[in-house]
Design an enzyme around this catalytic site. Structure first.
Site, PDB file in Angstrom:
ATOM      1  N   CYS A 233       0.830  -1.199   0.000  1.00 46.45           N
ATOM      2  CA  CYS A 233       0.000   0.000   0.000  1.00 46.45           C
ATOM      3  C   CYS A 233       0.868   1.255   0.000  1.00 46.45           C
ATOM      4  CB  CYS A 233      -0.899   0.003   1.240  1.00 46.45           C
ATOM      5  SG  CYS A 233      -1.938   1.476   1.356  1.00 46.45           S
TER       6      CYS A 233
ATOM      7  N   CYS B  42       1.301   4.094   3.788  1.00 40.53           N
ATOM      8  CA  CYS B  42       2.244   4.111   4.912  1.00 40.53           C
ATOM      9  C   CYS B  42       3.648   3.779   4.413  1.00 40.53           C
ATOM     10  CB  CYS B  42       1.869   3.039   5.941  1.00 40.53           C
ATOM     11  SG  CYS B  42       0.361   3.386   6.835  1.00 40.53           S
TER      12      CYS B  42
ATOM     13  N   CYS C 159      -8.301   0.260   7.065  1.00 39.49           N
ATOM     14  CA  CYS C 159      -7.057   1.025   7.080  1.00 39.49           C
ATOM     15  C   CYS C 159      -6.773   1.379   8.528  1.00 39.49           C
ATOM     16  CB  CYS C 159      -7.194   2.298   6.249  1.00 39.49           C
ATOM     17  SG  CYS C 159      -5.813   3.423   6.515  1.00 39.49           S
TER      18      CYS C 159
ATOM     19  N   GLN D 123      -7.935  19.726   9.035  1.00 38.09           N
ATOM     20  CA  GLN D 123      -6.806  18.925   9.506  1.00 38.09           C
ATOM     21  C   GLN D 123      -7.249  17.478   9.730  1.00 38.09           C
ATOM     22  OE1 GLN D 123      -3.696  19.853   9.975  1.00 38.09           O
ATOM     23  NE2 GLN D 123      -3.755  22.082   9.914  1.00 38.09           N
TER      24      GLN D 123
ATOM     25  N   GLU E 133      -6.021  33.964   2.868  1.00 35.98           N
ATOM     26  CA  GLU E 133      -6.039  32.633   2.253  1.00 35.98           C
ATOM     27  C   GLU E 133      -6.396  32.780   0.777  1.00 35.98           C
ATOM     28  OE1 GLU E 133      -5.635  29.233   2.834  1.00 35.98           O
ATOM     29  OE2 GLU E 133      -6.521  28.971   0.852  1.00 35.98           O
TER      30      GLU E 133
ATOM     31  N   ASP F  76       1.577  29.546   7.879  1.00 37.15           N
ATOM     32  CA  ASP F  76       1.407  28.080   7.778  1.00 37.15           C
ATOM     33  C   ASP F  76       1.314  27.724   6.298  1.00 37.15           C
ATOM     34  OD1 ASP F  76       0.825  25.419   8.086  1.00 37.15           O
ATOM     35  OD2 ASP F  76      -1.143  25.709   9.019  1.00 37.15           O
TER      36      ASP F  76
ATOM     37  N   CYS G 220       4.962  22.226   7.042  1.00 34.11           N
ATOM     38  CA  CYS G 220       4.824  20.800   6.768  1.00 34.11           C
ATOM     39  C   CYS G 220       6.001  20.310   5.939  1.00 34.11           C
ATOM     40  CB  CYS G 220       3.497  20.510   6.073  1.00 34.11           C
ATOM     41  SG  CYS G 220       3.258  21.482   4.588  1.00 34.11           S
TER      42      CYS G 220
HETATM   43  N1  SAH Z   1      -3.555  27.174   8.525  1.00 33.70           N
HETATM   44  C1  SAH Z   1      -4.538  26.292   7.959  1.00 33.70           C
HETATM   45  C2  SAH Z   1      -4.199  25.749   6.577  1.00 33.70           C
HETATM   46  C3  SAH Z   1      -2.757  25.569   6.207  1.00 33.70           C
HETATM   47  S1  SAH Z   1      -2.536  24.705   4.691  1.00 33.70           S
HETATM   48  C4  SAH Z   1      -4.838  25.174   8.932  1.00 33.70           C
HETATM   49  O1  SAH Z   1      -4.129  24.962   9.901  1.00 33.70           O
HETATM   50  O2  SAH Z   1      -5.834  24.477   8.747  1.00 33.70           O
HETATM   51  C5  SAH Z   1      -1.899  25.988   3.639  1.00 33.70           C
HETATM   52  C6  SAH Z   1      -2.964  26.888   3.066  1.00 33.70           C
HETATM   53  O3  SAH Z   1      -2.325  27.894   2.286  1.00 33.70           O
HETATM   54  C7  SAH Z   1      -3.968  26.222   2.143  1.00 33.70           C
HETATM   55  O4  SAH Z   1      -5.256  26.489   2.622  1.00 33.70           O
HETATM   56  C8  SAH Z   1      -3.720  26.889   0.778  1.00 33.70           C
HETATM   57  O5  SAH Z   1      -4.912  27.046   0.036  1.00 33.70           O
HETATM   58  C9  SAH Z   1      -3.157  28.222   1.174  1.00 33.70           C
HETATM   59  N2  SAH Z   1      -2.294  28.935   0.208  1.00 33.70           N
HETATM   60  C10 SAH Z   1      -1.448  28.416  -0.712  1.00 33.70           C
HETATM   61  N3  SAH Z   1      -0.755  29.385  -1.318  1.00 33.70           N
HETATM   62  C11 SAH Z   1      -1.152  30.570  -0.766  1.00 33.70           C
HETATM   63  C12 SAH Z   1      -0.771  31.944  -0.948  1.00 33.70           C
HETATM   64  N4  SAH Z   1       0.157  32.286  -1.854  1.00 33.70           N
HETATM   65  N5  SAH Z   1      -1.383  32.869  -0.198  1.00 33.70           N
HETATM   66  C13 SAH Z   1      -2.314  32.539   0.721  1.00 33.70           C
HETATM   67  N6  SAH Z   1      -2.714  31.261   0.936  1.00 33.70           N
HETATM   68  C14 SAH Z   1      -2.141  30.284   0.212  1.00 33.70           C
END
Ligand code: SAH
Length: 455
Positions: A80, A83, A162, A285, A335, A384, A411
């Site tokens: 798979c 993982c 899973c 998440q 966003e 983020d 990430c």
């Molecule tokens: N902080 C949120 C999501 C983080 S994931 C949480 O914890 O749930 C990263 C996010 O960045 C995604 O939602 C994606 O759509 C957004 N993103 C990607 N490129 C971007 C940009 N240039 N400006 C603003 N947002 C962006």
């Protein structure tokens, strides 16, 4: 020595690569990457691809198992694609992730004496995902099957259980597949583009106990709908049944249109005190228990007293924004995806939070623009970003605005290290704390949260 395809050799695995593959060297220094071998194993390997100084090998036999080798829970762990690390003890997985973050900060970021906190692991490294998307197809014998794709292919590794997901998924899959068989509902066939059911998307609210089932279909009508409803609503907590229309011929799993089938078109879940509405298309998440720990860390690092202005960049559906808004004077979120911002506003409303405001657009465009035209200000900036990290224009704006603290949630520790180097170099910030958080046990992924303080 000159190694060639199909050569068989023995070696000790001493390291692990970015995709979780074992890495070992022969006595004369030839490096082999071996999927499914873990650090400490002595293995017999057959070379499947040979380059001059390195190659890829297939694990033939574990001659001496590593002391950290464990029996995977899932019988399909090896084929798979979901993982990569099930055969490695969870303690070692955490150690590997902690080391990888540290080494990226050293090698790419140029940091030494890194203020690392111990990685935050899971109490239960299995059964943690609140979302699963199971592809549906037929196997060689012609039976309807579901499971997960094998690594890098679209052949389905059959399983209805899973171990990363909630165990209740299995009962839902059984019922949907039985319904398909009893009512001659065809699974989608990628090659011909015929058939109806492509994926079964299941979401579960860990705090609310609510279930969502969304069938991704190659069409806009669900046959024998009443029978599907009848069998699924026998499941305790069933809250939302929908179909998602996807008639595309490519790999994208979800289409844009949602057809209500039964109940609501969303479920609700809570992280800490904050509630979120989740529709089949929303980003949310996948590991709510660890997410809570991550956000608590964000709150700790932000050191909010109640009178701060905070910018949450890349805010998604506003999860971090709302969490921080509990302790800040005002939180602004930015966003790029309009639907996510709509969800963010809705989530602010259902939680009765009035001190948040969201903007649609690129963080690297919105923030500089608002800074120039309105002179916006920040005590704390949280970022983020997706794997590729922050845009240079955004980092420059952060440096120019000079907030007291920057909290960086990442990430991908490689792009994190690159961005921190920029902010801490001549940039005027000091790396105060680094804490990896394991959101994805059994896989190679890891989240990292960092605190930067203005010098
Ligand atoms: N902080 C949120 C999501 C983080 S994931 C949480 O914890 O749930 C990263 C996010 O960045 C995604 O939602 C994606 O759509 C957004 N993103 C990607 N490129 C971007 C940009 N240039 N400006 C603003 N947002 C962006």
């Amino acid at each position: 020595m000159n190694y060639q395809k199909n050569d068989i050799l023995c070696l000790r695995i001493t390291d692990m690569g970015n995709d979780g593959e074992g890495i070992g060297k022969t006595e004369d220094g030839y490096t082999l990457f071996v999927k499914d071998a873990v650090i400490g194993d002595k293995v017999q390997v057959k070379i499947i691809k040979a380059k001059k100084s390195y190659g890829y090998g297939r694990l033939m036999e574990v001659l001496e198992p590593s002391p950290d080798r464990v029996e995977p829970l899932c019988p399909q762990a090896r084929p798979c694609g979901g993982c990569q690390l099930q055969a490695l003890s969870y303690e070692k997985q955490l150690e590997y992730k902690q080391n990888r973050v540290k080494s990226h900060l050293e090698r790419i970021g140029g940091f030494s004496d890194i203020p690392m906190e111990p990685i935050i692991g899971m109490e239960e490294p299995y059964y943690y995902r609140n979302k699963a998307q199971f592809p549906v197809g037929r196997n060689k014998e012609g039976r309807i099957v579901t499971g997960f794709y094998a690594g890098r292919t679209h052949s389905i590794v059959e399983t209805r259980r899973c171990y990363l997901g909630v165990l209740g998924n299995e009962e839902i899959l059984n019922r949907v597949i039985d319904w398909m068989e009893e009512n001659q509902v065809e699974p989608y066939d990628e090659k011909s583009g015929s058939g109806l059911v492509r994926h079964i998307l299941i979401r579960y609210g860990f705090s609310s106990g609510e279930w969502m089932v969304c069938l991704v279909i190659n069409g806009d009508k669900l046959p024998a709908k009443e029978r599907l409803i009848r069998t699924l609503i026998e499941i305790n907590g069933m809250t939302s049944i929908t179909a998602n229309v996807n008639t595309r011929r490519d790999n994208v799993i979800l289409g844009e249109k949602i057809l209500p089938v039964w109940g609501q078109t969303y479920i609700t879940d809570q992280i800490g005190e904050v509630s979120y509405e989740i529709s089949p298309l929303s980003f949310y998440q996948v590991n709510p228990l660890q997410t809570r720990k991550l956000y608590e860390k964000a709150l700790e690092y932000a050191k909010l007293q109640g009178n701060e202005v905070v910018w949450d960049l890349y805010c998604g559906i506003g999860t971090i924004s709302l969490f921080l808004a509990q302790k800040a004077k005002k939180v602004y979120g930015v966003e790029i995806v309009p639907d996510a911002v709509r969800d963010a506003k809705r989530n602010a409303k259902i939680n009765g939070m009035k001190n948040v405001e969201f903007f649609v657009g690129k963080a690297e465009e919105i923030l500089p623009k608002k800074r120039k035209s309105e002179g916006v200000y920040a005590d704390v900036i949280v970022v983020d970003p997706p794997r590729k990290g922050c845009d240079r224009a955004l980092l420059d704006t952060i440096l120019e605005m000079g907030p007291r603290r920057v909290v960086y949630v990442s990430c991908d520790s490689a792009t994190l290290a690159r961005d921190l180097k920029y902010l801490c170099g001549d940039g005027g910030y000091r790396l105060e704390k680094v804490c990896p958080v394991d959101q994805f046990g059994m896989t190679v992924h890891v989240e990292t949260i960092c605190l930067l303080e203005r010098k």
